[in-house]
Design an enzyme around this catalytic site. Structure first.
Site, mmCIF file in Angstrom:
data_model
loop_
_atom_site.group_PDB
_atom_site.id
_atom_site.type_symbol
_atom_site.label_atom_id
_atom_site.label_comp_id
_atom_site.label_asym_id
_atom_site.label_seq_id
_atom_site.Cartn_x
_atom_site.Cartn_y
_atom_site.Cartn_z
ATOM 1 N N ASP A 194 -16.716 -1.885 -28.187
ATOM 2 C CA ASP A 194 -16.306 -2.428 -29.752
ATOM 3 C C ASP A 194 -17.746 -1.956 -30.124
ATOM 4 O O ASP A 194 -18.708 -2.412 -29.567
ATOM 5 C CB ASP A 194 -15.538 -2.989 -29.589
ATOM 6 C CG ASP A 194 -15.658 -3.885 -29.388
ATOM 7 O OD1 ASP A 194 -17.033 -4.665 -28.493
ATOM 8 O OD2 ASP A 194 -14.530 -4.674 -29.252
ATOM 9 N N ASP A 218 -7.047 -15.182 -29.957
ATOM 10 C CA ASP A 218 -5.709 -14.040 -30.510
ATOM 11 C C ASP A 218 -4.657 -13.296 -29.322
ATOM 12 O O ASP A 218 -3.672 -13.190 -29.345
ATOM 13 C CB ASP A 218 -5.588 -13.691 -31.832
ATOM 14 C CG ASP A 218 -6.564 -12.813 -31.363
ATOM 15 O OD1 ASP A 218 -7.044 -12.427 -31.072
ATOM 16 O OD2 ASP A 218 -6.551 -11.624 -32.540
ATOM 17 N N HIS A 273 -6.839 -10.848 -28.068
ATOM 18 C CA HIS A 273 -7.299 -9.012 -28.546
ATOM 19 C C HIS A 273 -8.160 -8.834 -26.901
ATOM 20 O O HIS A 273 -8.432 -10.466 -26.114
ATOM 21 C CB HIS A 273 -7.449 -9.269 -29.643
ATOM 22 C CG HIS A 273 -8.793 -9.822 -29.920
ATOM 23 N ND1 HIS A 273 -9.282 -10.447 -31.075
ATOM 24 C CD2 HIS A 273 -10.348 -9.800 -28.883
ATOM 25 C CE1 HIS A 273 -10.653 -11.317 -30.957
ATOM 26 N NE2 HIS A 273 -11.141 -11.381 -29.457
ATOM 27 N N GLU A 320 -6.424 -6.177 -31.566
ATOM 28 C CA GLU A 320 -5.704 -7.386 -31.862
ATOM 29 C C GLU A 320 -3.933 -7.147 -32.493
ATOM 30 O O GLU A 320 -3.400 -6.427 -32.264
ATOM 31 C CB GLU A 320 -6.232 -7.305 -33.949
ATOM 32 C CG GLU A 320 -7.432 -7.313 -34.536
ATOM 33 C CD GLU A 320 -8.090 -9.361 -33.962
ATOM 34 O OE1 GLU A 320 -7.755 -9.789 -33.139
ATOM 35 O OE2 GLU A 320 -9.116 -9.257 -34.324
HETATM 36 C C1 F6R Z 1 -16.281 -7.735 -27.261
HETATM 37 C C2 F6R Z 1 -14.738 -7.503 -26.953
HETATM 38 C C3 F6R Z 1 -13.938 -8.831 -27.510
HETATM 39 C C4 F6R Z 1 -14.643 -9.844 -26.724
HETATM 40 C C5 F6R Z 1 -13.382 -11.156 -27.089
HETATM 41 C C6 F6R Z 1 -14.102 -12.825 -26.179
HETATM 42 O O1 F6R Z 1 -17.187 -6.024 -27.200
HETATM 43 O O2 F6R Z 1 -14.412 -6.809 -26.799
HETATM 44 O O3 F6R Z 1 -12.745 -8.467 -27.329
HETATM 45 O O4 F6R Z 1 -14.488 -9.722 -25.399
HETATM 46 O O5 F6R Z 1 -13.230 -11.483 -28.704
HETATM 47 O O6 F6R Z 1 -15.312 -12.907 -26.882
HETATM 48 P P1 F6R Z 1 -15.329 -14.402 -26.781
HETATM 49 O O7 F6R Z 1 -16.493 -14.044 -25.283
HETATM 50 O O8 F6R Z 1 -16.668 -14.061 -27.746
HETATM 51 O O9 F6R Z 1 -15.070 -15.801 -25.991
#
Ligand code: F6R
Length: 235
Positions: A67, A136, A138, A143
């Site tokens: 992303d 959440d 994701h 989401e």
């Molecule tokens: C990032 C991504 C997100 C993160 C998720 C967890 O490329 O795709 O899904 O993996 O938000 O983020 P952290 O590791 O910062 O808790």
């Protein structure tokens, strides 16, 4: 699913890196799906160290990131282009034409999503996808919603995600509210998936995702339907 608990984050990172390294050694021109955020940082450090010690060669590896935020420049430290360069790409022998991140600055975002999805397909699909999990539930920036989005698409970030990301920006008003992300279908097509979740704050949503109902309200729960998932977690 193969689920392993770690009591030490360093051990988890080393093990995660060893799985990525094993993938690269068994198929030097493999296609890796990569994540950003705090979860994979330790894994990237370990991979850089393996490369620096002459134990891993990225010269034929191809990567696709999950992303990218819309509305920030790539020289902004919070962009995922910047993150990947800083934490991995500039420190290993990967060629820049083999690295791919959705171009969220493209004039036509729908066309960019189609192009990105097609490039993954043209590269032969993702062999090994690295994932973190959001608070959440994701994965990528898929989401919670009423369906599983299939392909790469433009998404409105959930208020909780904007709030969680605010720690990286001078103020919450500067946190991007939109992103381009691979879809759940794109992720599920990966031949192997490695999910990393370290920290007490991730444990409740992780348990829901692994043991609860498969539902787009907890997007990570879809991984229960994939045949080759490894989960490394710890508190
Ligand atoms: C990032 C991504 C997100 C993160 C998720 C967890 O490329 O795709 O899904 O993996 O938000 O983020 P952290 O590791 O910062 O808790």
């Amino acid at each position: 699913m193969q689920i392993t608990e770690f009591h030490n984050q360093g051990q988890l990172n080393r093990y995660a890196a060893s799985l990525v390294a094993e993938q690269i050694r068994s198929k030097p021109d493999c296609v890796l799906g990569l994540a950003t955020g705090s979860s994979p940082l330790g894994t990237y450090k370990e991979l850089v160290s393996l490369y620096q010690h002459g134990n891993l060669d990225f010269s034929h590896v191809i990567t696709f990131n999950l992303d990218e935020y819309c509305g920030i420049n790539y020289d902004n430290e919070q962009s995922y282009h910047f993150y990947m360069k800083q934490n991995l790409f500039a420190k290993i022998n990967i060629s820049s034409e083999n690295t791919h991140i959705p171009d969220a600055s493209a004039p036509n975002l729908d066309a960019e999503c189609l192009r990105y999805e097609q490039s993954i397909h043209n590269a032969g699909g993702i062999d090994f996808q690295l994932l973190g999990i959001g608070h959440d539930g994701h994965i990528g920036f898929n989401e919670p919603c009423d369906h599983f989005p299939i392909k790469t698409h433009c998404v409105d970030l959930a208020a909780s995600t904007i709030h969680a990301n605010a720690r990286f920006f001078p103020s919450i008003d500067q946190v991007p509210t939109k992103a381009l992300t691979m879809g759940i279908g794109t992720i599920m097509k990966a031949r192997k998936i490695l999910l990393i979740a370290f920290g007490i704050d991730k444990q409740e949503i992780l348990q829901q995702a692994l043991n609860g109902k498969v539902t787009p309200l907890v997007p990570t729960s879809v991984l229960q339907l994939h045949s080759n998932v490894t989960v490394l977690y710890g508190k």
